[in-house]
Design an enzyme around this catalytic site. Sequence first.
Site, PDB file in Angstrom:
ATOM      1  N   GLY A  40       0.812  -1.210   0.000  1.00  0.00           N
ATOM      2  CA  GLY A  40       0.000   0.000   0.000  1.00  0.00           C
ATOM      3  C   GLY A  40       0.843   1.255   0.000  1.00  0.00           C
ATOM      4  N   GLY A  46       1.796   4.612   3.861  1.00  0.00           N
ATOM      5  CA  GLY A  46       2.707   3.778   3.079  1.00  0.00           C
ATOM      6  C   GLY A  46       3.584   4.595   2.159  1.00  0.00           C
ATOM      7  N   TYR A 195     -13.521  -4.859  11.033  1.00  0.00           N
ATOM      8  CA  TYR A 195     -12.248  -4.125  11.063  1.00  0.00           C
ATOM      9  C   TYR A 195     -11.484  -4.429  12.349  1.00  0.00           C
ATOM     10  CZ  TYR A 195      -8.958  -0.213  11.110  1.00  0.00           C
ATOM     11  OH  TYR A 195      -7.817   0.560  11.165  1.00  0.00           O
TER      12      TYR A 195
END
Length: 322
Positions: A40, A46, A195
């Site tokens: 990412g 990232g 999540y």
Amino acid sequence: MSYCKFTCEAISEMTRAATGRANRCTSSRRLDGQTVIITGANTGIGKETAYQLSLRGAKVIMSCRSIARGEEAMTDIKGRNSGANLTLFQLDLASLKSVREFAQQVSQNTDCVDILVNNAGVMNTPELSTADGFEMQFGTNHLGHFLLTMLLLPLLQNSPKARVVNVSSVGHLAGKIHLDNINLRNGAYSPFKSYAQSKLANVLFAREMAKRLGPSTTVNTYSLHPGAVHTELARHSGGGQLGDKIMGSMFLTPELGAQTSLHCILDAGLDGESGFYYSNCQRVDNMVPAAVDDKMSQALWELSVKLVNLEPHLDLPATKAS
């Protein structure tokens, strides 16, 4: 109790971000000639991590789902650091086939990986499935990174001293691993529940891998909370333009959000630590029971091995203490 602690920690995080009291990585360590993989890497934390490590001389392999967006990120980073040593490979963590193809591509281009940053992730998505039929957040945030790490472990073990860094979240505090319904089917799904499970899995993965590798290993593992950061991760959380403006004013910038990742990647003080969790560039020892449940971490590992169909020779044996 875990939800209460999560709420308190979330409020504390937003206060820290709004008042500019976030800690920074203080390490001056160079990475000249070392190979770093960041998932990412085209946006947010990232991308900032890739930029910061390029300044330290690392050979950065940027993995992105979209090659076009990855190329844009590379152009931006090279505009800020003309000497950046960057390579871009396509990787979709929601496809085990893509993960295997990426690992193969890496192995054809290098015989050693020094640092693996499992940074990519999705958050609070609608109920969706990966290419392999897994619940999207668990499949992407945990299973994709689990398989990737295990496929790259031989290359990590070729490094004199390697690190695996899992970007988790304070959301793990509200997490529970639903072993009997890991994909949260049959009405059990909710975006945050999923999540939180995936972020708890990130923490347990780092912990269990450290135990299985043992004290004599050359590969250390870490998990972390980057802070309340204004990135594209929250694109499924709603709020529109107004919500985006509020997040921009109250949350950390990606540059500040990358600091704990950089701390876990670089800090020499962590050379003798493995399997721990960090927040605001500090180790957190007062963990919720679910995050230090050794029986669950072993069970999650064994389930993950089966779900990704990991080759037996790549698996790590459980320790007697697990």
